[in-house]
Design a protein around this motif. Structure first.
Motif, PDB file in Angstrom:
ATOM      1  N   LEU A  41      55.184  25.231   5.817  1.00 14.47           N
ATOM      2  CA  LEU A  41      54.335  25.592   6.946  1.00 14.47           C
ATOM      3  C   LEU A  41      53.314  26.662   6.568  1.00 14.47           C
ATOM      4  CD1 LEU A  41      56.875  25.569   9.878  1.00 14.47           C
ATOM      5  CD2 LEU A  41      54.747  24.257   9.752  1.00 14.47           C
ATOM      6  N   THR A  42      53.743  27.665   5.825  1.00 18.65           N
ATOM      7  CA  THR A  42      52.823  28.732   5.438  1.00 18.65           C
ATOM      8  C   THR A  42      51.777  28.226   4.454  1.00 18.65           C
ATOM      9  OG1 THR A  42      54.566  30.344   5.837  1.00 18.65           O
ATOM     10  CG2 THR A  42      52.664  31.095   4.567  1.00 18.65           C
ATOM     11  N   GLY A  45      49.336  26.398   6.453  1.00 20.38           N
ATOM     12  CA  GLY A  45      48.560  27.373   7.204  1.00 20.38           C
ATOM     13  C   GLY A  45      47.505  28.046   6.346  1.00 20.38           C
ATOM     14  N   TYR A 111      55.422  33.421  14.563  1.00 17.91           N
ATOM     15  CA  TYR A 111      55.121  32.347  13.623  1.00 17.91           C
ATOM     16  C   TYR A 111      53.604  32.240  13.502  1.00 17.91           C
ATOM     17  CZ  TYR A 111      60.037  31.343  13.536  1.00 17.91           C
ATOM     18  OH  TYR A 111      61.391  31.455  13.356  1.00 17.91           O
ATOM     19  N   SER A 112      53.023  33.333  13.025  1.00 20.17           N
ATOM     20  CA  SER A 112      51.585  33.414  12.828  1.00 20.17           C
ATOM     21  C   SER A 112      51.296  34.399  11.699  1.00 20.17           C
ATOM     22  CB  SER A 112      50.885  33.885  14.110  1.00 20.17           C
ATOM     23  OG  SER A 112      51.135  35.246  14.365  1.00 20.17           O
ATOM     24  N   LEU A 126      50.995  29.062  14.571  1.00 18.86           N
ATOM     25  CA  LEU A 126      51.743  27.815  14.577  1.00 18.86           C
ATOM     26  C   LEU A 126      51.795  27.255  15.989  1.00 18.86           C
ATOM     27  CD1 LEU A 126      53.425  25.924  12.719  1.00 18.86           C
ATOM     28  CD2 LEU A 126      55.441  27.182  13.507  1.00 18.86           C
ATOM     29  N   LEU A 169      49.016  21.434  12.749  1.00 19.42           N
ATOM     30  CA  LEU A 169      50.137  22.363  12.769  1.00 19.42           C
ATOM     31  C   LEU A 169      49.768  23.729  13.351  1.00 19.42           C
ATOM     32  CD1 LEU A 169      51.251  21.573   9.126  1.00 19.42           C
ATOM     33  CD2 LEU A 169      52.378  20.763  11.214  1.00 19.42           C
ATOM     34  N   TYR A 170      48.533  24.156  13.136  1.00 25.95           N
ATOM     35  CA  TYR A 170      48.097  25.508  13.478  1.00 25.95           C
ATOM     36  C   TYR A 170      46.846  25.483  14.333  1.00 25.95           C
ATOM     37  CZ  TYR A 170      51.109  27.764   9.995  1.00 25.95           C
ATOM     38  OH  TYR A 170      52.175  28.242   9.288  1.00 25.95           O
TER      39      TYR A 170
END
Length: 177
Positions: A41-42, A45, A111-112, A126, A169-170
């Motif tokens: 995820l990161t 991102g 989650y950011s 997210l 996703l973001y």
């Protein structure tokens, strides 16, 4: 922007001697297997955030970037470190008070993250629902069956995330500094 998902996503950053393409496989080799969901995820991102800070499509120098993360976990930290070297350079900070994307009711985290250069900041947030409720339900459960299921779920989430675009996703917000 990154309109189509890639089966082998990578990003580009300007390193000491020129552009450096970093595939997810390199970030995973750096991290290992532990926090694959957050690592993927990161990474995704960062792909979306880096594009938004570029000037004329040119990769950004990693030496000019700093990061504020709302999540203290190793997957987040390792993806950011592998790409930006912000931890090593002392340009990485965890701020558990970031208000966006607070999806885990049992933990104090967002989650950011914010990626900054000298003139602009991109806040990557997210989207709700990207992480399933089961991810949070199993988080920290010490039972062996729960740990095994959570590891399996992290692998599944990573594979799903890597097959999507960062924009799916973001949400990204760019601001002048």
């Amino acid at each position: 922007m990154n309109k189509h998902p890639s089966p082998n996503p990578e990003l580009c950053i300007l390193a000491e001697e020129g552009p450096l393409n970093i595939p997810f496989a390199a970030v995973q080799a750096y991290h290992g297997h532990g926090a694959l969901a957050m690592l993927a995820l990161t990474f995704q991102g960062l792909r979306g955030a880096l594009v938004r800070l570029q000037n004329d499509g040119n990769p950004l120098p990693r030496s000019a970037l700093s990061v504020i993360s709302g999540h203290p976990g190793p997957g987040v930290r390792d993806a950011i470190e592998c790409v930006t070297r912000a931890v090593t350079r002392g340009c990485y900070m965890v701020d558990r008070d970031l208000p966006a994307a607070r999806y885990n009711k049992a933990a104090d985290r967002s989650y950011s993250f914010q990626l900054r250069d000298a003139t602009r900041s991109v806040h990557a947030i997210l989207r709700p629902g990207v992480l399933p409720p089961e991810f949070f339900d199993l988080l920290g459960d010490p039972a062996p069956a729960a740990q095994q299921r959570h590891a399996e779920l992290r692998r599944q989430i990573a594979a799903q995330v890597l097959a999507q675009t960062p924009e799916s996703l973001y949400d990204y917000h760019v601001h002048a500094l």
